[in-house]
Design a protein around this motif. Structure first.
Motif, short mmCIF file in Angstrom:
data_model
loop_
_atom_site.label_atom_id
_atom_site.label_comp_id
_atom_site.label_asym_id
_atom_site.label_seq_id
_atom_site.Cartn_x
_atom_site.Cartn_y
_atom_site.Cartn_z
N VAL A 50 0.89 -1.36 0.06
CA VAL A 50 0.20 0.05 0.23
C VAL A 50 0.38 1.22 0.25
CG1 VAL A 50 -2.03 1.77 1.32
CG2 VAL A 50 -1.75 -1.24 1.16
N ARG A 51 0.34 2.49 -1.06
CA ARG A 51 1.56 3.50 -1.36
C ARG A 51 1.04 4.55 -0.72
NH1 ARG A 51 6.53 3.53 -3.62
NH2 ARG A 51 7.10 0.77 -4.15
N VAL B 185 5.44 4.05 2.23
CA VAL B 185 5.26 1.97 1.52
C VAL B 185 5.19 1.41 2.72
CG1 VAL B 185 6.13 0.37 0.29
CG2 VAL B 185 6.56 2.87 -0.15
N PHE B 186 3.59 0.61 2.78
CA PHE B 186 3.25 -0.17 3.72
C PHE B 186 3.07 -1.29 2.89
CE2 PHE B 186 0.91 4.26 3.95
CZ PHE B 186 1.01 4.10 5.54
N THR B 187 4.10 -2.29 3.92
CA THR B 187 4.31 -3.87 3.76
C THR B 187 4.14 -4.60 5.12
OG1 THR B 187 5.97 -3.71 4.59
CG2 THR B 187 6.62 -3.42 2.06
N THR C 237 0.52 -10.45 2.51
CA THR C 237 1.24 -11.71 1.76
C THR C 237 0.40 -11.84 0.14
OG1 THR C 237 0.07 -13.03 3.23
CG2 THR C 237 2.01 -12.77 4.03
N GLY C 238 -0.46 -11.34 0.09
CA GLY C 238 -0.93 -11.19 -1.39
C GLY C 238 -1.40 -9.93 -2.08
N SER C 239 -1.62 -10.43 -3.01
CA SER C 239 -2.18 -8.87 -3.29
C SER C 239 -3.45 -7.82 -2.76
CB SER C 239 -3.70 -9.53 -4.71
OG SER C 239 -3.74 -7.83 -5.37
N VAL C 240 -3.11 -6.57 -2.46
CA VAL C 240 -3.87 -5.79 -1.90
C VAL C 240 -4.70 -5.25 -2.83
CG1 VAL C 240 -3.99 -3.65 -0.71
CG2 VAL C 240 -2.21 -5.12 -0.50
N ASP C 241 -6.42 -5.45 -2.18
CA ASP C 241 -8.18 -5.16 -2.91
C ASP C 241 -8.31 -4.24 -3.01
OD1 ASP C 241 -7.14 -7.26 -4.72
OD2 ASP C 241 -8.05 -8.99 -3.90
#
Length: 275
Positions: free
Chosen positions: A77-78, A90-92, A95-99
């Protein structure tokens, strides 16, 4: 209904659109790995937010309209500065796509979710992950904050809508929804002899008695009745639920694609079939 204006700039499909609180500006998220800022009186983008390594799935404006948040298939997420068009954080952790992403009305908290079935809650000021909310057993498609920012709704492919307490206090157990949830858990344990307590690490708190031969005999005798819990959820899919979970609403048989909260804090859920 007729087309008034056509805005051009993306080279691939657009996955999401979000208007600024004032309504004059809007942002788009695209398969071309960018998000873009537009104004209603210009047909070409004012800013291009480039930096994601894969599809940009969702975009939301900060309540002050000075920032834009994007979620991507690159699992990040940015946070972007609207004036400069640059990435400021930047938020990390996914473990999968951010929807889907959502920002609290006061602009201090951001929530994100997606394919990893986890709702992450972030402090926008520090970039720190405040909590990871678990309980869903399918991809999370939508998030929505209450007007006070203390309640978060999530809609998922597991055919449920869940309510989460974001700002829990020492007196949270007095909340009527929490009290009801605790009562339901106690009743579930009483009616389900196979139910086991699960600690915060997802490990069983008790010992499993019996031999493999006995387990096979029990399975053959009881059939599918032993495969589902009292709520009808497959036991193999159950996950440890976060303490912040207040309530779960189950649909008849449809994934929940969108949830929203009205100004009176009424929750609305949208699915493909009858809810």
């Amino acid at each position: 209904m007729t087309n008034v204006v056509c805005y051009r700039g993306h080279n691939y499909p657009i996955w999401d659109v979000s208007f600024a609180p004032q309504g004059f500006y809007f942002a788009t998220a695209s398969h071309d790995r960018t998000a873009r800022l537009w104004s209603c009186d210009h047909i070409y983008a004012l800013r291009i937010f480039a930096g994601h390594l894969s599809d940009v799935n969702c975009v939301r404006f900060h309540p002050n309209a000075k920032y834009v948040v994007t979620g991507s298939c690159d699992k990040t997420v940015r946070l972007w500065d609207v004036q400069r068009g640059s990435c400021v954080r930047v938020f990390t952790g996914h473990t999968g796509s951010v929807d889907t992403v959502a920002i609290s009305p006061d602009g201090r908290i951001m929530a994100s979710a997606g394919e990893d079935q986890t709702v992450n809650v972030w402090d926008l000021g520090s970039g720190r992950r405040m909590e990871s909310l678990t309980g869903h057993t399918g991809s999370v498609y939508s998030l929505a904050f209450s007007q006070e920012g203390t309640l978060l709704l999530s809609g998922s492919a597991d055919e449920t809508v869940r309510a989460w307490d974001i700002k829990r206090t020492s007196t949270a157990s007095d909340h009527p929804i929490i009290a009801q949830r605790q009562s339901e858990q106690e009743q579930s344990k009483a009616t389900d002899p196979d139910a086991m307590d699960v600690d915060s690490d997802g490990k069983s708190a008790g010992n499993i008695a019996g031999s493999p031969g006995k387990d096979k005999a029990d399975t053959a005798t009881n059939g599918d009745s032993k495969k589902r819990d009292a709520a009808g959820i497959w036991k193999s899919k159950r996950v440890a639920e976060s303490d912040a979970l207040l309530k779960t609403w189950r649909t008849k048989s449809t994934p929940v694609y969108n949830v929203t909260m009205t100004k009176r804090n009424l929750g609305i859920a949208i699915g493909a079939f009858t809810l």
